[in-house]
Scaffold this motif. Structure first.
Motif, PDB file in Angstrom:
ATOM      1  N   LEU A  52       0.828  -1.210   0.000  1.00 28.72           N
ATOM      2  CA  LEU A  52       0.000   0.000   0.000  1.00 28.72           C
ATOM      3  C   LEU A  52       0.866   1.266   0.000  1.00 28.72           C
ATOM      4  O   LEU A  52       0.524   2.249  -0.666  1.00 28.72           O
ATOM      5  CB  LEU A  52      -0.946   0.000   1.200  1.00 28.72           C
ATOM      6  N   ILE A  53       1.985   1.234   0.706  1.00 31.57           N
ATOM      7  CA  ILE A  53       2.899   2.376   0.700  1.00 31.57           C
ATOM      8  C   ILE A  53       3.384   2.655  -0.715  1.00 31.57           C
ATOM      9  O   ILE A  53       3.420   3.808  -1.161  1.00 31.57           O
ATOM     10  CB  ILE A  53       4.089   2.131   1.656  1.00 31.57           C
ATOM     11  N   PHE A  54       3.725   1.605  -1.449  1.00 36.21           N
ATOM     12  CA  PHE A  54       4.194   1.792  -2.823  1.00 36.21           C
ATOM     13  C   PHE A  54       3.095   2.355  -3.720  1.00 36.21           C
ATOM     14  O   PHE A  54       3.351   3.233  -4.550  1.00 36.21           O
ATOM     15  CB  PHE A  54       4.719   0.473  -3.404  1.00 36.21           C
ATOM     16  N   VAL A  55       1.884   1.856  -3.575  1.00 30.38           N
ATOM     17  CA  VAL A  55       0.767   2.358  -4.381  1.00 30.38           C
ATOM     18  C   VAL A  55       0.520   3.832  -4.070  1.00 30.38           C
ATOM     19  O   VAL A  55       0.353   4.652  -4.989  1.00 30.38           O
ATOM     20  CB  VAL A  55      -0.516   1.519  -4.130  1.00 30.38           C
ATOM     21  N   LEU A  56       0.527   4.178  -2.792  1.00 25.92           N
ATOM     22  CA  LEU A  56       0.324   5.575  -2.410  1.00 25.92           C
ATOM     23  C   LEU A  56       1.470   6.460  -2.902  1.00 25.92           C
ATOM     24  O   LEU A  56       1.235   7.608  -3.303  1.00 25.92           O
ATOM     25  CB  LEU A  56       0.169   5.694  -0.894  1.00 25.92           C
ATOM     26  N   LEU A  57       2.693   5.946  -2.887  1.00 25.44           N
ATOM     27  CA  LEU A  57       3.820   6.723  -3.406  1.00 25.44           C
ATOM     28  C   LEU A  57       3.670   6.986  -4.904  1.00 25.44           C
ATOM     29  O   LEU A  57       3.926   8.097  -5.375  1.00 25.44           O
ATOM     30  CB  LEU A  57       5.142   6.016  -3.120  1.00 25.44           C
ATOM     31  N   ILE A  58       3.245   5.974  -5.649  1.00 29.84           N
ATOM     32  CA  ILE A  58       3.045   6.167  -7.092  1.00 29.84           C
ATOM     33  C   ILE A  58       1.963   7.216  -7.340  1.00 29.84           C
ATOM     34  O   ILE A  58       2.140   8.127  -8.154  1.00 29.84           O
ATOM     35  CB  ILE A  58       2.687   4.843  -7.801  1.00 29.84           C
ATOM     36  N   LEU A  59       0.835   7.093  -6.642  1.00 27.73           N
ATOM     37  CA  LEU A  59      -0.238   8.083  -6.795  1.00 27.73           C
ATOM     38  C   LEU A  59       0.249   9.476  -6.411  1.00 27.73           C
ATOM     39  O   LEU A  59      -0.057  10.463  -7.084  1.00 27.73           O
ATOM     40  CB  LEU A  59      -1.446   7.698  -5.937  1.00 27.73           C
ATOM     41  N   ASN A  60       1.034   9.548  -5.348  1.00 31.13           N
ATOM     42  CA  ASN A  60       1.562  10.821  -4.897  1.00 31.13           C
ATOM     43  C   ASN A  60       2.487  11.431  -5.937  1.00 31.13           C
ATOM     44  O   ASN A  60       2.402  12.626  -6.220  1.00 31.13           O
ATOM     45  CB  ASN A  60       2.283  10.617  -3.565  1.00 31.13           C
ATOM     46  N   PHE A  61       3.384  10.643  -6.497  1.00 27.70           N
ATOM     47  CA  PHE A  61       4.306  11.170  -7.505  1.00 27.70           C
ATOM     48  C   PHE A  61       3.569  11.621  -8.766  1.00 27.70           C
ATOM     49  O   PHE A  61       3.867  12.675  -9.329  1.00 27.70           O
ATOM     50  CB  PHE A  61       5.381  10.137  -7.862  1.00 27.70           C
TER      51      PHE A  61
END
Length: 130
Positions: A52-61
């Motif tokens: 989930l951290i990775f998914v949120l990081l991608i969305l954030n970027f």
């Protein structure tokens, strides 16, 4: 909905996500040192919250690329920086879900065509002799 996007795409969220990611990686290193790699994988690397951290990081970027209009020539360096993180995370996801891992013992000057998988496919239990 706009408020949610504002939270997800904020710089503060980026810092928090990267801090959580760094703490998790540090904890995984200590777990791996104290126990073994399999324990660290089960506790952190293969956990859903870590994904989930990775998914949120991608969305954030992606959100920051759009929010700060990084498509211009003046902001090309920032665009490449954010895009690189997205590509690295996507590449890691592809490897995670389509690849396999294991060990291959190769002595100097020799070659090998087989390796030992880290996944369990067959487990045999033998009774102990008394």
């Amino acid at each position: 909905m706009k408020k949610l996007f504002g939270i997800i795409f904020s710089s503060r969220t980026t810092i928090v996500l990267l801090l959580i990611f760094a703490i998790a990686m540090g904890a995984a290193t200590f777990i791996e040192d104290k126990y073994d790699t399999e324990t660290a994988q089960q506790a952190i690397y293969n956990a859903k919250w870590f994904e989930l951290i990775f998914v949120l990081l991608i969305l954030n970027f992606i959100g920051n690329i759009k929010k700060h209009n990084l498509f211009s020539k003046q902001k090309a360096a920032s665009f490449i920086f954010h895009s690189a993180f997205i590509i690295i995370i996507i590449g890691a996801a592809i490897t995670r879900y389509t690849g396999f891992s294991g060990t291959m013992h190769i002595r100097e000057g020799e070659s090998s065509a087989s390796f030992y998988s880290s996944g369990i496919y067959l487990r045999m239990v033998t009774p102990e002799k008394e």
